[in-house]
Design an enzyme around this catalytic site. Structure first.
Site, short mmCIF file in Angstrom:
data_model
loop_
_atom_site.label_atom_id
_atom_site.label_comp_id
_atom_site.label_asym_id
_atom_site.label_seq_id
_atom_site.Cartn_x
_atom_site.Cartn_y
_atom_site.Cartn_z
N MET A 123 0.84 -1.17 0.00
CA MET A 123 0.00 0.00 0.00
C MET A 123 0.90 1.24 0.00
O MET A 123 1.31 1.69 1.05
CB MET A 123 -0.91 -0.04 1.21
N PRO A 124 1.21 1.79 -1.16
CA PRO A 124 2.06 2.98 -1.22
C PRO A 124 1.35 4.21 -0.68
O PRO A 124 0.15 4.41 -0.88
CB PRO A 124 2.36 3.16 -2.70
N TYR A 125 2.12 5.04 -0.01
CA TYR A 125 1.67 6.35 0.47
C TYR A 125 2.69 7.35 -0.04
O TYR A 125 3.88 7.23 0.24
CB TYR A 125 1.61 6.36 2.00
N LEU A 141 -4.99 0.83 -4.08
CA LEU A 141 -4.27 0.75 -2.82
C LEU A 141 -3.21 1.84 -2.67
O LEU A 141 -2.43 1.82 -1.73
CB LEU A 141 -3.61 -0.63 -2.68
N PHE A 150 -2.15 5.72 -2.09
CA PHE A 150 -2.63 6.95 -1.47
C PHE A 150 -1.65 8.08 -1.78
O PHE A 150 -0.45 7.94 -1.61
CB PHE A 150 -2.74 6.77 0.04
#
Length: 73
Positions: A1-3, A39, A41
């Site tokens: 889940m990259p942010y 996924l 953000f």
């Protein structure tokens, strides 16, 4: 889940430009790392130039001084 956190100075970045940044960043993560867009953000923070500095001085102060200096010949 990259942010991904993008920080820019608060100087008229439009909603359309922010949408382009979000879409482009999401697409890049899909193309390079195969991270699913749903996924990923992306958060954009707009920072006042008084709160952004480098070389020991704020961007506001640097720009104020740059306006006072005569152009180089």
């Amino acid at each position: 889940m990259p942010y991904v956190n993008i920080q820019v100075t608060r100087e008229g970045v439009t909603a359309e430009q922010k949408e382009q940044l979000i879409a482009g960043t999401t697409d890049l993560l899909w193309q390079v790392l195969k991270k699913p867009p749903e996924l990923t953000f992306v958060v954009i923070d707009e920072i006042d130039t008084d709160n952004w500095g480098h070389g020991g001085r704020s961007v506001t102060a640097r720009r104020r001084e740059a306006q006072r200096k005569p152009p180089a010949a």
